[in-house]
Structures are given as C-alpha cells and as structure tokens.
Design a protein around this motif. Structure first.
Motif, PDB file in Angstrom:
ATOM      1  N   LEU A   4     -27.464  15.075   0.308  1.00 55.30           N
ATOM      2  CA  LEU A   4     -27.006  16.317   1.218  1.00 55.30           C
ATOM      3  C   LEU A   4     -25.465  16.212   1.061  1.00 55.30           C
ATOM      4  CD1 LEU A   4     -29.127  15.923   4.480  1.00 55.30           C
ATOM      5  CD2 LEU A   4     -29.204  17.844   3.031  1.00 55.30           C
ATOM      6  N   ALA A   5     -24.743  15.104   0.989  1.00 58.40           N
ATOM      7  CA  ALA A   5     -23.245  14.958   0.793  1.00 58.40           C
ATOM      8  C   ALA A   5     -23.025  15.417  -0.510  1.00 58.40           C
ATOM      9  CB  ALA A   5     -22.780  13.721   1.054  1.00 58.40           C
ATOM     10  N   CYS A   6     -23.791  14.991  -1.325  1.00 62.99           N
ATOM     11  CA  CYS A   6     -23.581  15.310  -2.895  1.00 62.99           C
ATOM     12  C   CYS A   6     -23.823  16.902  -3.016  1.00 62.99           C
ATOM     13  CB  CYS A   6     -24.247  14.314  -3.764  1.00 62.99           C
ATOM     14  SG  CYS A   6     -23.551  14.268  -5.476  1.00 62.99           S
ATOM     15  N   GLU A   7     -24.889  17.014  -2.881  1.00 62.38           N
ATOM     16  CA  GLU A   7     -25.529  18.371  -3.565  1.00 62.38           C
ATOM     17  C   GLU A   7     -25.204  19.573  -2.667  1.00 62.38           C
ATOM     18  OE1 GLU A   7     -29.517  18.876  -4.914  1.00 62.38           O
ATOM     19  OE2 GLU A   7     -29.901  16.907  -4.870  1.00 62.38           O
ATOM     20  N   VAL A   8     -24.728  19.483  -1.333  1.00 61.63           N
ATOM     21  CA  VAL A   8     -24.356  20.719  -0.316  1.00 61.63           C
ATOM     22  C   VAL A   8     -22.740  20.359   0.161  1.00 61.63           C
ATOM     23  CG1 VAL A   8     -25.136  22.029   1.486  1.00 61.63           C
ATOM     24  CG2 VAL A   8     -26.797  20.452   0.486  1.00 61.63           C
ATOM     25  N   SER A   9     -22.368  19.338  -0.057  1.00 60.51           N
ATOM     26  CA  SER A   9     -21.091  18.927   0.350  1.00 60.51           C
ATOM     27  C   SER A   9     -20.680  18.892   1.886  1.00 60.51           C
ATOM     28  CB  SER A   9     -19.937  19.765  -0.394  1.00 60.51           C
ATOM     29  OG  SER A   9     -19.779  21.106   0.152  1.00 60.51           O
ATOM     30  N   TRP A  10     -21.714  18.929   2.785  1.00 63.21           N
ATOM     31  CA  TRP A  10     -21.337  18.765   3.969  1.00 63.21           C
ATOM     32  C   TRP A  10     -20.721  17.560   4.300  1.00 63.21           C
ATOM     33  CZ3 TRP A  10     -27.280  20.290   5.460  1.00 63.21           C
ATOM     34  CH2 TRP A  10     -27.575  21.630   5.528  1.00 63.21           C
ATOM     35  N   ARG A  11     -19.851  17.766   5.566  1.00 66.00           N
ATOM     36  CA  ARG A  11     -19.273  16.517   6.145  1.00 66.00           C
ATOM     37  C   ARG A  11     -20.193  15.730   7.034  1.00 66.00           C
ATOM     38  NH1 ARG A  11     -15.892  21.076   6.894  1.00 66.00           N
ATOM     39  NH2 ARG A  11     -13.692  20.865   5.900  1.00 66.00           N
ATOM     40  N   ARG A  12     -19.987  14.563   7.155  1.00 65.20           N
ATOM     41  CA  ARG A  12     -20.636  13.374   7.920  1.00 65.20           C
ATOM     42  C   ARG A  12     -21.305  14.146   9.161  1.00 65.20           C
ATOM     43  NH1 ARG A  12     -16.391   9.092  10.202  1.00 65.20           N
ATOM     44  NH2 ARG A  12     -15.234  10.363  11.599  1.00 65.20           N
ATOM     45  N   ARG A 125     -17.920  15.059  -1.167  1.00 67.41           N
ATOM     46  CA  ARG A 125     -17.556  16.399  -0.907  1.00 67.41           C
ATOM     47  C   ARG A 125     -16.132  16.822  -1.821  1.00 67.41           C
ATOM     48  NH1 ARG A 125     -17.677  20.672   2.840  1.00 67.41           N
ATOM     49  NH2 ARG A 125     -15.509  21.426   3.346  1.00 67.41           N
ATOM     50  N   ARG A 126     -15.401  15.564  -2.086  1.00 66.81           N
ATOM     51  CA  ARG A 126     -14.292  15.999  -3.106  1.00 66.81           C
ATOM     52  C   ARG A 126     -15.013  16.152  -4.581  1.00 66.81           C
ATOM     53  NH1 ARG A 126     -11.428  11.869   0.263  1.00 66.81           N
ATOM     54  NH2 ARG A 126     -12.557  10.127  -1.183  1.00 66.81           N
ATOM     55  N   LYS A 127     -16.016  15.298  -4.995  1.00 68.61           N
ATOM     56  CA  LYS A 127     -16.405  15.708  -6.073  1.00 68.61           C
ATOM     57  C   LYS A 127     -17.262  16.864  -6.322  1.00 68.61           C
ATOM     58  CE  LYS A 127     -20.610  13.612  -9.109  1.00 68.61           C
ATOM     59  NZ  LYS A 127     -20.934  15.220  -8.958  1.00 68.61           N
ATOM     60  N   PHE A 128     -17.822  17.472  -5.077  1.00 67.27           N
ATOM     61  CA  PHE A 128     -18.573  18.774  -5.287  1.00 67.27           C
ATOM     62  C   PHE A 128     -17.572  19.709  -5.386  1.00 67.27           C
ATOM     63  CE2 PHE A 128     -20.021  22.597  -3.182  1.00 67.27           C
ATOM     64  CZ  PHE A 128     -21.433  22.623  -3.454  1.00 67.27           C
ATOM     65  N   LEU A 132     -17.355  22.203  -8.605  1.00 67.93           N
ATOM     66  CA  LEU A 132     -17.259  23.756  -8.210  1.00 67.93           C
ATOM     67  C   LEU A 132     -16.278  24.385  -8.724  1.00 67.93           C
ATOM     68  CD1 LEU A 132     -19.145  25.710  -7.054  1.00 67.93           C
ATOM     69  CD2 LEU A 132     -18.042  25.482  -4.961  1.00 67.93           C
ATOM     70  N   ILE A 133     -15.068  24.015  -8.411  1.00 74.42           N
ATOM     71  CA  ILE A 133     -13.625  24.566  -9.086  1.00 74.42           C
ATOM     72  C   ILE A 133     -13.554  24.545 -10.821  1.00 74.42           C
ATOM     73  CG2 ILE A 133     -11.283  24.149  -9.505  1.00 74.42           C
ATOM     74  CD1 ILE A 133     -11.043  22.718  -6.804  1.00 74.42           C
ATOM     75  N   ASP A 134     -14.180  23.481 -11.219  1.00 70.28           N
ATOM     76  CA  ASP A 134     -14.394  23.628 -12.944  1.00 70.28           C
ATOM     77  C   ASP A 134     -15.206  24.426 -13.254  1.00 70.28           C
ATOM     78  OD1 ASP A 134     -12.738  21.370 -12.902  1.00 70.28           O
ATOM     79  OD2 ASP A 134     -14.125  19.784 -13.528  1.00 70.28           O
ATOM     80  N   VAL A 156     -14.472  29.156  -3.979  1.00 70.57           N
ATOM     81  CA  VAL A 156     -14.894  27.752  -3.591  1.00 70.57           C
ATOM     82  C   VAL A 156     -14.952  27.515  -2.275  1.00 70.57           C
ATOM     83  CG1 VAL A 156     -14.275  25.591  -3.788  1.00 70.57           C
ATOM     84  CG2 VAL A 156     -13.932  27.152  -6.012  1.00 70.57           C
ATOM     85  N   ALA A 157     -13.813  28.093  -1.199  1.00 73.23           N
ATOM     86  CA  ALA A 157     -13.966  27.689   0.065  1.00 73.23           C
ATOM     87  C   ALA A 157     -15.032  28.216   0.593  1.00 73.23           C
ATOM     88  CB  ALA A 157     -12.429  28.364   0.875  1.00 73.23           C
ATOM     89  N   PHE A 158     -15.577  29.530   0.334  1.00 76.03           N
ATOM     90  CA  PHE A 158     -16.783  30.309   0.890  1.00 76.03           C
ATOM     91  C   PHE A 158     -18.012  29.416   0.755  1.00 76.03           C
ATOM     92  CE2 PHE A 158     -20.265  32.910   0.331  1.00 76.03           C
ATOM     93  CZ  PHE A 158     -20.287  33.458   1.690  1.00 76.03           C
ATOM     94  N   LYS A 159     -18.024  29.023  -0.611  1.00 76.71           N
ATOM     95  CA  LYS A 159     -19.232  28.155  -1.200  1.00 76.71           C
ATOM     96  C   LYS A 159     -19.302  26.785  -0.127  1.00 76.71           C
ATOM     97  CE  LYS A 159     -19.980  30.331  -5.298  1.00 76.71           C
ATOM     98  NZ  LYS A 159     -20.171  29.834  -7.044  1.00 76.71           N
ATOM     99  N   MET A 160     -18.191  26.480   0.316  1.00 74.00           N
ATOM    100  CA  MET A 160     -18.246  25.115   0.777  1.00 74.00           C
ATOM    101  C   MET A 160     -17.808  25.084   2.313  1.00 74.00           C
ATOM    102  SD  MET A 160     -15.744  22.556  -1.690  1.00 74.00           S
ATOM    103  CE  MET A 160     -15.817  21.347  -0.566  1.00 74.00           C
ATOM    104  N   GLY A 161     -17.779  26.238   2.764  1.00 74.85           N
ATOM    105  CA  GLY A 161     -17.717  26.300   4.272  1.00 74.85           C
ATOM    106  C   GLY A 161     -16.626  26.016   4.679  1.00 74.85           C
ATOM    107  N   HIS A 162     -15.485  26.092   3.642  1.00 71.20           N
ATOM    108  CA  HIS A 162     -14.197  25.559   4.103  1.00 71.20           C
ATOM    109  C   HIS A 162     -13.500  26.890   4.741  1.00 71.20           C
ATOM    110  CE1 HIS A 162     -10.471  23.626   3.540  1.00 71.20           C
ATOM    111  NE2 HIS A 162     -11.085  22.630   2.952  1.00 71.20           N
TER     112      HIS A 162
END
Length: 216
Positions: A4-12, A125-128, A132-134, A156-162
């Motif tokens: 979940l952290a790797c594929e969706v980038s959710w915080r803990r 999350r940083r890897k995601f 995504l940026i690349d 990118v922020a929208f996709k990450m919920g940032h």
C-alpha cells in the motif's frame, strides 16, 4: 502495508486507519472497475479524500482479512471487538497498531537489509513521488506539453493527495534538469542514428547504380 505504501504512497497513518468494512466482499461484487475507491479514515490535515487503488491490491487486502488475519485471531482466541475493525493489528494483544510501531517495524527491517540510515516506511512515498515525477516529465516531453515545475507539481500533488504542490518543486527541479538532459541526448542519438542509416542507404544506392551502369 508495504504494498500500500509502495503502490499508493499512503502515509503510515492512512494505512493504519484502514478498516475491514472498507474491503468487504459486497463492495467487490458490486465493483466493475479496474480500480477500487478507498477513503482512509485518517489523513493529514483531517482531509477525507478518495483514492483509487488497483483492484488486485484491494483484493489482496480483502484476502488478508479473511485468511491470515482471521486465522491469527482464532489462534490467539481473541474476539473481533478488540481490533476495533482495523485491518492491521498488534500481535501482542490484537489491538490497533500505533503509528510509531509501524515506523519501528519498517525501520528495523530496513536496518537488517543494510539500507541507508533513516530508511523507513515513508521511503516508499518518496520513491512513489520520484517515479511519478519522472513519468510525468517524460510524458510531457514526448507530447511537447508544459514542463514547468508548478504544472508538474500540481499534477503529482493531486495524484498523491498532497496538499501543497509548492513543496514538490525542489524535487522536480533536480529531476527535470537531469531528465531533460538525458532526453535531449537520446533525441540527438536517434537523429544521429537516422542520419547514419540515411547515409548508408545513399551509399548502397550509389553502388547499385554504378554496378547497373557497368553492367550495361
């Protein structure tokens, strides 16, 4: 938790707040889409944003709930009431995990693997974000679209919920500079390859014409 952290980038906190009801069988039977909508109960700044996760990943979470998690509770003789319906629970007492405990679990695992100091669940999350940026930069370069930092950061922020696209700009600046140079070099190499092939074809045609003339 790692997937979940790797594929969706959710915080803990978001991962830790997931409940079993969110992955019920009824939801899956009603779903006709590739993605599954989930709203983590706990989100930064109290947001309640919807996120799409791959259906196969959501199915794996549901399988975990009905298999390993259920068997674990049965083996311990614990009732469901102590779990507060949370997906991820403590093996010590069956209660919901503390967020800090999740950091400790991943921190210890990364340490055993010999990863750099500070590697933790947030590293996914940083890897995601970097991946995504690349992808976004390369996509825009190929299509000739806007590659400004703020434009990429907003997407990118929208996709990450940032909540703050501006905070992504320093990361984007570094990767944009590197990727643009690499993309330019690849483009130059492709042009050079085409020019070499064109030159070789012209030489072959010239030889064929010379041989034809001689044969006459």
């Amino acid at each position: 938790m790692m997937d979940l952290a790797c594929e969706v980038s959710w915080r803990r906190g978001a991962i830790n707040s997931l409940t079993c009801d969110q992955f019920s069988r009824l939801d899956f039977l009603d779903s006709n889409h590739d993605d599954f909508i989930v709203i983590p109960p706990s989100q930064k700044f109290g947001y309640q944003r919807q996120f799409e996760i791959p259906f196969r990943l959501a199915f794996r979470v549901a399988e975990f709930i009905t298999a390993e998690r259920k068997q674990f509770l049965s083996h311990k003789g614990w009732s469901e009431s102590r779990t507060q319906n949370r997906v991820f629970i403590s093996e010590q007492g069956g209660e919901p995990l503390e967020n800090q405990t999740i950091s400790q679990i991943f921190g210890d695992a990364f340490k055993v693997l010999g990863c750099p100091r500070g590697a933790n669940i947030h590293s996914f999350r940083r890897k995601f974000a970097n991946d995504l940026i690349d992808e976004e930069i390369l996509h825009r370069l190929e299509l000739g679209l806007d590659t400004s930092e703020i434009s990429i950061a907003t997407t990118v922020a929208f996709k990450m919920g940032h909540s703050n696209p501006e905070s992504l700009k320093p990361y984007i600046n570094k990767r944009l500079s590197r990727i643009v140079k690499r993309h330019k070099k690849l483009k130059e190499n492709r042009v050079q390859t085409l020019e070499d092939e064109n030159r070789a074809l012209k030489e072959r045609i010239a030889l064929m014409e010379r041989d034809w003339i001689r044969s006459k």
